[in-house]
Design a protein around this motif. Structure first.
Motif, mmCIF file in Angstrom:
data_model
loop_
_atom_site.group_PDB
_atom_site.id
_atom_site.type_symbol
_atom_site.label_atom_id
_atom_site.label_comp_id
_atom_site.label_asym_id
_atom_site.label_seq_id
_atom_site.Cartn_x
_atom_site.Cartn_y
_atom_site.Cartn_z
ATOM 1 N N PRO A 53 0.763 -1.457 0.023
ATOM 2 C CA PRO A 53 -0.151 -0.051 -0.155
ATOM 3 C C PRO A 53 0.816 1.289 0.096
ATOM 4 O O PRO A 53 0.150 2.403 -0.137
ATOM 5 N N LEU A 54 2.182 1.253 0.087
ATOM 6 C CA LEU A 54 2.867 2.416 0.267
ATOM 7 C C LEU A 54 3.738 2.518 -1.222
ATOM 8 O O LEU A 54 4.234 3.787 -1.215
ATOM 9 N N ASN A 55 3.608 1.765 -2.094
ATOM 10 C CA ASN A 55 3.997 2.156 -3.450
ATOM 11 C C ASN A 55 3.402 3.385 -4.084
ATOM 12 O O ASN A 55 2.049 3.541 -4.159
ATOM 13 N N ASP A 96 14.930 1.089 3.750
ATOM 14 C CA ASP A 96 15.132 -0.585 3.577
ATOM 15 C C ASP A 96 15.523 -0.802 1.902
ATOM 16 O O ASP A 96 15.847 -2.060 1.918
ATOM 17 N N GLY A 97 15.640 0.065 1.162
ATOM 18 C CA GLY A 97 16.097 -0.095 0.045
ATOM 19 C C GLY A 97 15.103 -0.704 -1.059
ATOM 20 O O GLY A 97 15.538 -0.837 -2.300
ATOM 21 N N GLN A 98 13.960 -0.548 -1.031
ATOM 22 C CA GLN A 98 12.748 -0.637 -1.778
ATOM 23 C C GLN A 98 12.496 0.522 -2.564
ATOM 24 O O GLN A 98 12.331 1.649 -1.888
ATOM 25 N N LEU A 99 12.245 0.523 -3.792
ATOM 26 C CA LEU A 99 11.732 1.632 -4.654
ATOM 27 C C LEU A 99 10.346 2.101 -4.339
ATOM 28 O O LEU A 99 9.451 0.952 -4.423
ATOM 29 N N THR A 100 10.109 3.310 -4.030
ATOM 30 C CA THR A 100 8.755 3.748 -3.874
ATOM 31 C C THR A 100 7.940 4.410 -5.113
ATOM 32 O O THR A 100 6.901 3.976 -5.377
ATOM 33 N N ALA A 101 8.735 5.142 -5.833
ATOM 34 C CA ALA A 101 8.231 5.818 -6.845
ATOM 35 C C ALA A 101 9.295 6.181 -7.785
ATOM 36 O O ALA A 101 10.629 6.273 -7.341
#
Length: 519
Positions: free
Chosen positions: A388-390, A487-492
């Motif tokens: 849900p944060l993407n 944490d290294g994940q792409l959001t946008a």
């Protein structure tokens, strides 16, 4: 600021304490054990590239082996091979070395308090805090001492028999003894030095050889479901039979360092969050069959949860952000467990497709090698594609929101150059692709183009953010702005000039409720 109470001092709990400290959040670690980790070379762990930084800490680095590649053989013939670049190689090290290194780092960290010998007995949730009850053993033999601890949140990292999970009443369904392995650690000269090898068709059956440092190896043999107790004699026969198969029938000189039997379970807690209490690591999930890595998944739990707890502790009003921990991590581990369930009948079963795969050799090796090679559903990086944060993708890149970013060279506003992965664990990262940035001196481009405006915007966002520049990023055009989580994940992935989209993305990532519509 009230601390986060962490129950358990294994790799997940210690890493969580250190990650929280990196965000300026204090913690108390209740360590029910008073004994140091047992030194067992047959109990090692493999850290995937996205969490390998924990194995690069001083103390662990000298015993962490970075693999040169993965190789699959069938009856002595190589049928699959993948080379690893040094920056993307998994690290393999004894688990007790990792734990000792993390413990040493925690002891030196002012924001972390270690409570050795304190065993959790109960906890209560009251409004904005958690009250934990513990007892500790006295060295002089007197009765146990009771103590209470106040914290903002509590995280159960206390292993497969988790007291926190039991107190929450969270079911822990799954299967026991999905696979068993006979394990030996030895020092010897083996084929393909520096590479992890999955070898089938040997006289002793299948064996996985994982290199450690200093000429040491860990060998794993899957045990048939109907095989009972593994005697020392039977395990020694496996060692000698394997070495002989690799050395033209002769058993070469070697030093047997440790042996054991490793049993893999498949379990997944149904609830990872109940109000202010969370589960992580072995308390939340168990895996390990077909080469899946439990320690890696526990470290991913810690990195995912730490920055969200930090936002909640500092800013408050972060329920949606905290809920995303269970959505993302339980979903990712659940998909990993389902992949194991689907692959096991193909690689261990009989008849049908399993027989055809066995005849080819290559099909089974492809499945068995996924976890070791870091590929596919068994071994690929965590995927939070449904998070849900993407945010939005209005500028192209090769990375999808919810997946780890590629480790590229970056330059900070002060001119410091490093790798993107080395900047994780702190503020939100805003990575701008700027061709030519590494050619020109930083003082020239810092005051040109988009940089002054972006630097000013970064200081006013709802979350702390750091602006970085990279020469290029896979699939991204010039002036693309990547919004990267701690944490290294792409959001946008956004156009660098779209400041409104950047503010909306960070507001959404912050997890705060949408502003009320004007009346």
């Amino acid at each position: 600021m009230l601390p986060v109470i962490i129950v358990g001092a294994g790799p997940t709990g210690l890493a969580l304490a250190l990650a929280l400290a990196g965000h300026g959040v204090p913690s108390v670690v209740l360590d029910g054990s008073t004994d140091p980790p047992t030194s067992r070379l047959a109990r090692s762990c493999v850290l995937a590239p996205d969490v390998a930084r924990w194995g690069a800490l001083p103390g662990a680095a000298r015993e962490a082996a970075g693999w040169a590649g993965w190789r699959g053989t069938h009856r002595g013939r190589t049928v699959a091979h993948r080379a690893f670049e040094p920056a993307d190689a998994p690290l393999h090290l004894p688990q007790h070395v990792l734990e000792a290194t993390l413990r040493d780092a925690v002891v030196r960290q002012e924001l972390v308090r270690m409570a050795r010998g304190h065993r959790l007995t109960d906890f209560e949730q009251h409004g904005e805090e958690v009250l934990a009850h513990s007892v500790s053993r006295r060295s002089d033999g007197r009765p146990e001492e009771s103590r209470q601890w106040r914290g903002r949140y509590l995280v159960g990292c206390d292993g497969a028999r988790s007291t926190v999970r039991k107190l929450l009443g969270a079911p822990f369904p799954g299967r026991t003894a999905v696979e068993r392995y006979a394990v030996a650690a030895l020092r010897a000269e083996l084929p393909h030095p520096g590479e992890v090898g999955l070898h089938r068709g040997l006289p002793v059956g299948e064996v996985t050889a994982r290199p450690l440092t200093e000429g040491r190896w860990r060998l794993d043999w899957p045990l048939p479901a109907d095989e009972g107790l593994v005697t020392p004699e039977a395990l020694l026969q496996r060692v000698h039979g394997t070495l002989a198969a690799w050395h033209d029938g002769e058993v070469p000189d070697h030093e047997l360092l440790d042996t054991g039997v490793h049993t893999c379970h498949q379990r997944l807690a149904r609830a990872w969050r109940v109000d202010r209490v969370f589960l992580a690591g072995d308390a939340a999930h168990l895996l390990g069959a077909l080469g899946t890595q439990q320690v890696t998944e526990g470290l991913r739990d810690a990195e995912n949860l730490a920055w969200k707890l930090a936002v909640a502790c500092r800013e408050g009003n972060a329920e949606r952000l905290l809920d995303s921990y269970q959505t993302e991590r339980r979903g990712a581990v659940g998909r990993r467990l389902r992949a194991v369930d689907q692959a096991l009948p193909l690689v261990r079963g009989r008849g049908g497709l399993a027989t055809r795969l066995a005849g080819r050799g290559r099909g089974r090796l492809a499945l068995l090698g996924e976890a070791h090679a870091g590929q596919g559903a068994l071994g690929g990086p965590a995927d939070y594609g449904n998070s849900p944060l993407n945010g939005a993708v209005t500028a192209a890149s090769a990375t999808r929101p919810g997946t780890p970013v590629t480790d590229v060279p970056v330059t900070a506003l002060d001119g410091t150059r490093s790798r993107l992965r080395d900047r994780l664990g702190g503020p939100l990262l805003l990575v701008l692709t700027a061709p030519g940035a590494r050619v020109w001196d930083a003082r020239h481009w810092l005051s040109a183009g988009l940089m002054p405006e972006l630097a000013a915007v970064a200081e006013t966002l709802e979350l702390p953010a750091e602006l970085l520049v990279t020469e290029e990023y896979p699939g991204a055009g010039a002036h693309t702005l990547l919004v990267v989580r701690p944490d290294g994940q792409l959001t946008a992935s956004l156009p660098g000039a779209d400041q409104r989209a950047l503010r909306e993305t960070v507001h959404w990532l912050r997890g705060a409720p949408a502003p009320a519509a004007p009346r």
